[in-house]
Design a protein around this motif. Sequence first.
Motif, PDB file in Angstrom:
ATOM      1  N   PHE A   1       4.840   4.853   2.919  1.00 42.80           N
ATOM      2  CA  PHE A   1       4.061   4.401   1.500  1.00 42.80           C
ATOM      3  C   PHE A   1       4.235   2.539   1.797  1.00 42.80           C
ATOM      4  CE2 PHE A   1       4.655   2.460  -2.734  1.00 42.80           C
ATOM      5  CZ  PHE A   1       3.385   2.810  -3.392  1.00 42.80           C
ATOM      6  N   THR A   2       5.254   2.181   2.254  1.00 40.22           N
ATOM      7  CA  THR A   2       5.230   0.851   1.598  1.00 40.22           C
ATOM      8  C   THR A   2       4.547  -0.211   2.716  1.00 40.22           C
ATOM      9  OG1 THR A   2       7.975   0.909   1.247  1.00 40.22           O
ATOM     10  CG2 THR A   2       7.090  -1.238   1.951  1.00 40.22           C
ATOM     11  N   PRO A   3       4.470   0.126   3.879  1.00 46.52           N
ATOM     12  CA  PRO A   3       3.507  -0.708   4.856  1.00 46.52           C
ATOM     13  C   PRO A   3       2.109  -0.530   4.515  1.00 46.52           C
ATOM     14  CG  PRO A   3       4.366   0.884   6.274  1.00 46.52           C
ATOM     15  CD  PRO A   3       5.271   1.000   4.827  1.00 46.52           C
ATOM     16  N   LEU A   4       1.674   0.602   3.987  1.00 47.17           N
ATOM     17  CA  LEU A   4       0.437   1.025   3.626  1.00 47.17           C
ATOM     18  C   LEU A   4      -0.114   0.126   2.332  1.00 47.17           C
ATOM     19  CD1 LEU A   4       0.137   4.812   4.734  1.00 47.17           C
ATOM     20  CD2 LEU A   4      -0.914   2.854   5.685  1.00 47.17           C
ATOM     21  N   VAL A   5       0.704  -0.202   1.394  1.00 46.91           N
ATOM     22  CA  VAL A   5       0.194  -1.040   0.343  1.00 46.91           C
ATOM     23  C   VAL A   5      -0.694  -2.231   0.831  1.00 46.91           C
ATOM     24  CG1 VAL A   5       1.211  -2.329  -1.449  1.00 46.91           C
ATOM     25  CG2 VAL A   5       2.122  -0.399  -0.972  1.00 46.91           C
ATOM     26  N   ALA A   6      -0.081  -2.958   1.601  1.00 48.41           N
ATOM     27  CA  ALA A   6      -1.070  -4.064   2.040  1.00 48.41           C
ATOM     28  C   ALA A   6      -2.522  -3.718   2.691  1.00 48.41           C
ATOM     29  CB  ALA A   6      -0.219  -4.759   3.341  1.00 48.41           C
ATOM     30  N   TYR A   7      -2.462  -2.612   3.260  1.00 48.19           N
ATOM     31  CA  TYR A   7      -3.856  -2.152   3.743  1.00 48.19           C
ATOM     32  C   TYR A   7      -4.710  -1.641   2.610  1.00 48.19           C
ATOM     33  CZ  TYR A   7      -2.189  -1.946   8.518  1.00 48.19           C
ATOM     34  OH  TYR A   7      -2.008  -2.282   9.863  1.00 48.19           O
ATOM     35  N   TYR A   8      -3.882  -0.777   1.576  1.00 47.50           N
ATOM     36  CA  TYR A   8      -4.508  -0.344   0.331  1.00 47.50           C
ATOM     37  C   TYR A   8      -5.362  -1.768  -0.421  1.00 47.50           C
ATOM     38  CZ  TYR A   8      -5.173   1.057  -4.532  1.00 47.50           C
ATOM     39  OH  TYR A   8      -5.636   1.261  -5.609  1.00 47.50           O
TER      40      TYR A   8
ATOM     41  N   ALA B   1     -11.629   6.265   2.853  1.00 51.28           N
ATOM     42  CA  ALA B   1     -10.913   5.919   1.814  1.00 51.28           C
ATOM     43  C   ALA B   1     -10.131   7.297   1.310  1.00 51.28           C
ATOM     44  CB  ALA B   1     -11.591   5.493   0.580  1.00 51.28           C
ATOM     45  N   ASN B   2     -10.693   8.403   1.132  1.00 52.71           N
ATOM     46  CA  ASN B   2     -10.150   9.662   0.804  1.00 52.71           C
ATOM     47  C   ASN B   2      -8.896  10.011   1.607  1.00 52.71           C
ATOM     48  OD1 ASN B   2     -11.488   9.928  -1.822  1.00 52.71           O
ATOM     49  ND2 ASN B   2     -13.068  10.732  -0.746  1.00 52.71           N
ATOM     50  N   LYS B   3      -9.196   9.801   3.011  1.00 53.37           N
ATOM     51  CA  LYS B   3      -8.123  10.231   4.115  1.00 53.37           C
ATOM     52  C   LYS B   3      -6.996   9.368   3.961  1.00 53.37           C
ATOM     53  CE  LYS B   3     -11.328  12.415   7.215  1.00 53.37           C
ATOM     54  NZ  LYS B   3     -12.000  12.351   8.751  1.00 53.37           N
ATOM     55  N   PHE B   4      -7.436   7.899   3.761  1.00 61.48           N
ATOM     56  CA  PHE B   4      -6.287   7.005   3.662  1.00 61.48           C
ATOM     57  C   PHE B   4      -5.376   7.503   2.128  1.00 61.48           C
ATOM     58  CE2 PHE B   4      -4.285   3.334   1.596  1.00 61.48           C
ATOM     59  CZ  PHE B   4      -3.944   2.568   2.511  1.00 61.48           C
ATOM     60  N   MET B   5      -5.972   7.752   0.952  1.00 57.90           N
ATOM     61  CA  MET B   5      -5.287   8.217   0.091  1.00 57.90           C
ATOM     62  C   MET B   5      -4.193   9.319   0.182  1.00 57.90           C
ATOM     63  SD  MET B   5      -5.804   5.685  -1.989  1.00 57.90           S
ATOM     64  CE  MET B   5      -4.853   6.139  -3.175  1.00 57.90           C
ATOM     65  N   MET B   6      -4.688  10.443   1.196  1.00 58.37           N
ATOM     66  CA  MET B   6      -3.700  11.449   1.394  1.00 58.37           C
ATOM     67  C   MET B   6      -2.483  10.729   2.191  1.00 58.37           C
ATOM     68  SD  MET B   6      -6.488  14.386   2.429  1.00 58.37           S
ATOM     69  CE  MET B   6      -5.131  15.576   2.783  1.00 58.37           C
ATOM     70  N   LEU B   7      -2.908   9.879   2.962  1.00 58.41           N
ATOM     71  CA  LEU B   7      -1.792   9.518   3.914  1.00 58.41           C
ATOM     72  C   LEU B   7      -0.938   8.487   3.166  1.00 58.41           C
ATOM     73  CD1 LEU B   7      -0.607   8.945   6.720  1.00 58.41           C
ATOM     74  CD2 LEU B   7      -1.937   6.865   6.863  1.00 58.41           C
ATOM     75  N   PHE B   8      -1.591   8.048   2.045  1.00 60.34           N
ATOM     76  CA  PHE B   8      -0.681   6.985   1.000  1.00 60.34           C
ATOM     77  C   PHE B   8       0.112   7.725   0.214  1.00 60.34           C
ATOM     78  CE2 PHE B   8      -1.439   3.395  -1.928  1.00 60.34           C
ATOM     79  CZ  PHE B   8      -0.579   2.466  -1.529  1.00 60.34           C
ATOM     80  N   GLY B   9      -0.319   8.646  -0.144  1.00 59.21           N
ATOM     81  CA  GLY B   9       0.277   9.173  -1.441  1.00 59.21           C
ATOM     82  C   GLY B   9       0.904  10.714  -1.249  1.00 59.21           C
ATOM     83  N   LEU B  10      -0.037  11.758  -0.628  1.00 58.49           N
ATOM     84  CA  LEU B  10       0.475  13.229  -0.349  1.00 58.49           C
ATOM     85  C   LEU B  10       1.562  13.362   0.599  1.00 58.49           C
ATOM     86  CD1 LEU B  10       0.004  16.039  -1.200  1.00 58.49           C
ATOM     87  CD2 LEU B  10      -1.999  16.154   0.777  1.00 58.49           C
TER      88      LEU B  10
END
Length: 464
Positions: A259-266, A413-422
């Motif tokens: 989760f943590t490093p993906l915050v900047a990408y988000y 974006a939807n695929k990213f959110m799965m990686l980010f949260g799920l």
Amino acid sequence: MEKYQLKESEIMAYALPNAVSAMVHTIPVMYGMMFMTEYLGISATAMGTAMLATKLLDYVVAIFAGGIIEKTQSKKHGKYALWMRITTFTLFFGSLLQLVDTTGIISSSLVRLIFVSVFYCTLHFGMNFRATSQGGILQRMGGPSMEIRKRLNARQAQINAAVTIISGAITLPLIQFFANIFGAANGYAITIIVFGILFLGLSFFMLFPVMKKYDLPREGAAVANAPTIGQMFKSIVTNKQMIVVFLMITSMTVGTQIFTPLVAYYFKVVTGNLSAMTLLLTIQGIGAFLFSLIAPAIAKKLGKKGALIFSSALSIACYLGIWLIGLKNIWAMVAFACLIKGSDAIYRCFSTNYFLDCGEYGYYTTGQDNRTMALTVMNWPIKIGFLAGGSAVGYGLAMIGYSAGMEVTSVFANKFMMLFGLVPAAFFLVTLVLAVVAYKLTDEQAEFYANENIKREAALKQAK
């Protein structure tokens, strides 16, 4: 128990420099991957491969850190204090040199990647020794008192949260301020220098004197009689509760490090609003601080087992919320991120104690003091988290089609959110199940073991 009463100034001297150290090393953790892809011209696949290799090496070092600490002798400094001093410098320079823009002096992107990897190792190899030693200093300062150990843990969490508010509010603005003056890629390194000067000053004038008081130099005989690395590993393999704690915290840490490093990408890639990250970090920091004030009371009521169950369950709910709602509603993302910090604050009240309690249990049942090894095991989940989480970020981004400067589509974006949260939610689910089913060590048992171990050491000294 007068011997084990600590002054508030001593607790602050332990907690504040260690909290400020996070202002330094969090910058490469938060921005290091994005820095490599966006400024150093390194592909996501190459970054993921380098992260996998360096994190594997990091984990090897983590395995042997406890044994090295046990076998290192200094006539001037205690067992843990020596390594706290050494790693003060590896932390600063390892963080700084990961975020230096080398494009002007190194033409090859491969060589630039190697340069970053070397100083990634400098930082994280040192953190193996630092985390173990920091836990050892806590044990020295707290003695057998579970209340004082919890107090040190809780105060560290509170100071961490307060510092997080400040760093969350000023880090990105400082990076952008220095970037406007010295160039976009240089703001990161200069910000680390500013934070690093503060960290070094607090270490020399607050932390080091307290360490010297509580962690005295060892005699040569004590070093010679320290357990072998083989004995240390045996003490871990035969300690069932240590294995359970290791697996629980490893799952939790892997989820967090995805989760943590993906915050900047988000913010930079998916929403295109990097400046809003400052707002998130500031609100998140304030939330974390407020949670840290009430977390000790909640954790005390829940106990170690209950704290793990509650914090992991809350984290699961938040990560699922980020996956389902965070793309369309940035404020929902902020709210869930704050609640994740709240759940972490409850866990942090016992973070070191989970491993130290296992060490006390092992010492009591076997008669062999492997508490340093128990504290070293505390590093292993962190390293596996960086290894698996960091690699998953690099390969995960590549799998969903990320490339620097790409046009973001709804599918991406939807695929990213799965990686980010799920994905993080799935790892925290493992922690929750293990906490419910397998974790058995109570607070009362841990205090009994610690007191009995103190009596055993006193008897051994008297016998000599």
